[in-house]
Motif scaffolding. Structure first.
Motif, PDB file in Angstrom:
ATOM      1  N   ASP A   7       0.807  -1.228   0.000  1.00 23.90           N
ATOM      2  CA  ASP A   7       0.000   0.000   0.000  1.00 23.90           C
ATOM      3  C   ASP A   7       0.841   1.281   0.000  1.00 23.90           C
ATOM      4  OD1 ASP A   7      -1.711  -2.285   1.290  1.00 23.90           O
ATOM      5  OD2 ASP A   7      -3.139  -0.790   0.585  1.00 23.90           O
ATOM      6  N   ASP A  35      -1.378  -2.302  -4.332  1.00 18.67           N
ATOM      7  CA  ASP A  35      -1.724  -0.888  -4.141  1.00 18.67           C
ATOM      8  C   ASP A  35      -0.477   0.003  -4.116  1.00 18.67           C
ATOM      9  OD1 ASP A  35      -4.334  -1.701  -4.220  1.00 18.67           O
ATOM     10  OD2 ASP A  35      -4.892  -0.923  -2.251  1.00 18.67           O
ATOM     11  N   ASN A  62      -6.176  -4.191  -5.462  1.00 16.55           N
ATOM     12  CA  ASN A  62      -7.379  -3.746  -6.178  1.00 16.55           C
ATOM     13  C   ASN A  62      -7.116  -2.488  -6.996  1.00 16.55           C
ATOM     14  OD1 ASN A  62      -7.240  -2.773  -3.380  1.00 16.55           O
ATOM     15  ND2 ASN A  62      -9.114  -1.647  -3.827  1.00 16.55           N
ATOM     16  N   HIS A  63      -6.164  -1.649  -6.561  1.00 11.06           N
ATOM     17  CA  HIS A  63      -5.865  -0.439  -7.340  1.00 11.06           C
ATOM     18  C   HIS A  63      -5.109  -0.758  -8.629  1.00 11.06           C
ATOM     19  CE1 HIS A  63      -7.362   2.870  -4.795  1.00 11.06           C
ATOM     20  NE2 HIS A  63      -7.321   1.929  -3.870  1.00 11.06           N
ATOM     21  N   HIS A 144      -2.764  -9.310  -1.161  1.00  7.41           N
ATOM     22  CA  HIS A 144      -3.137  -7.917  -0.906  1.00  7.41           C
ATOM     23  C   HIS A 144      -4.227  -7.844   0.161  1.00  7.41           C
ATOM     24  CE1 HIS A 144      -3.857  -3.725  -1.267  1.00  7.41           C
ATOM     25  NE2 HIS A 144      -5.110  -3.909  -1.643  1.00  7.41           N
ATOM     26  N   HIS A 185      -4.056  -3.685   2.385  1.00 13.00           N
ATOM     27  CA  HIS A 185      -5.426  -3.319   2.022  1.00 13.00           C
ATOM     28  C   HIS A 185      -6.224  -2.663   3.142  1.00 13.00           C
ATOM     29  CE1 HIS A 185      -9.013  -3.286  -0.412  1.00 13.00           C
ATOM     30  NE2 HIS A 185      -9.675  -4.080   0.398  1.00 13.00           N
TER      31      HIS A 185
HETATM   32 MN   LIG Z   1      -6.432  -2.156  -1.457  1.00  9.36          MN
END
Ligand SMILES: [Mn+2]
Length: 233
Positions: A7, A35, A62-63, A144, A185
């Motif tokens: 992240d 991320d 997810n990004h 993640h 995450h």
């Molecule tokens: Mn995330």
């Protein structure tokens, strides 16, 4: 040595300082649990740096997933005449991504020449959904966010992409008897009952390493061999 961080969210400066703090040697491996992109000012320089390092192993967030969906569509359309040819689905993906902080990733990507755009997209497509490592006889599952729809006996290959990248794990619950889950995450400050707001969370078989860099907070990293933690604040 095996290191994990997660992240980074476009904070190239903290990423660079973390690599000085660790410091990563040729024989070490650094897992980056997704991320990397969005929100912060310089996501693309982080990706370009990661690509140069054979001992950095990226896991999909997810990004990155949202970025890949949109960047692929944009690259494809760039030679065509009008944006009105985008499907409703692509327009929705673009809207969602921009709401989630995709602007800095898009801007950085636009500054690249065609060859580098292609290289960055190909690199993003190489990100793994999860990794498994054993260190000093301890097993670790790195992801993640996932695994969603968890069952201890469900084989890892059976989980789909979306089951790895969006999940909110229950950090009060132990998932596997025989391994630790290392995840990003969910910022540690959002873990119910956790009083350490910007330090790596270790309890119940979890190692949660998102220390809040995505909202201007701390970038954390952990060495699985020694348990040593590193912070750039
Ligand atoms: Mn995330």
């Amino acid at each position: 040595m095996i290191y994990c961080m997660s992240d980074i969210h476009g904070d190239y400066e903290k990423y660079r300082r973390m690599l000085e703090a660790i410091p990563l040697r040729e024989e070490d491996t650094l897992y980056i649990l997704g991320d990397v992109v969005d929100r912060g000012p310089e996501p693309v320089p982080i990706l370009l740096d990661m690509m140069q390092r054979p001992n950095v192993r990226p896991v999909l967030g997810n990004h990155e997933y949202m970025a890949v969906l949109c960047l692929r569509a944009l690259v494809k359309k760039i030679t065509e005449e009008t944006i009105s040819e985008f499907s409703a689905e692509t327009v929705r993906d673009l809207w969602n991504w921009q709401q989630e902080g995709g602007q800095t990733t898009l801007e950085g990507f636009r500054r690249l020449d065609a060859a580098r755009r292609k290289a960055v997209l190909e690199y993003l497509l190489e990100f793994e959904l999860y990794e498994e490592v054993t260190v000093n006889g301890n097993r670790y599952l790195l992801a993640h966010a996932g695994p969603e729809n968890f069952s201890e006996n469900r084989p890892l290959w059976d989980y789909g992409l979306h089951e790895w990248i969006w999940t909110r794990l229950d950090y009060t619950k132990r998932y596997y008897k025989d391994r630790f889950l290392v995840t990003g995450h969910t910022p540690v400050a959002c873990i119910p009952g956790n009083t350490q707001k910007d330090s790596i969370f270790r309890a119940n078989g979890h190692i949660a390493i998102d220390c809040g860099c995505g909202s201007g907070g701390t970038l954390g990293a952990i060495c699985l061999d020694t348990g040593e933690t590193f912070y750039v604040r």
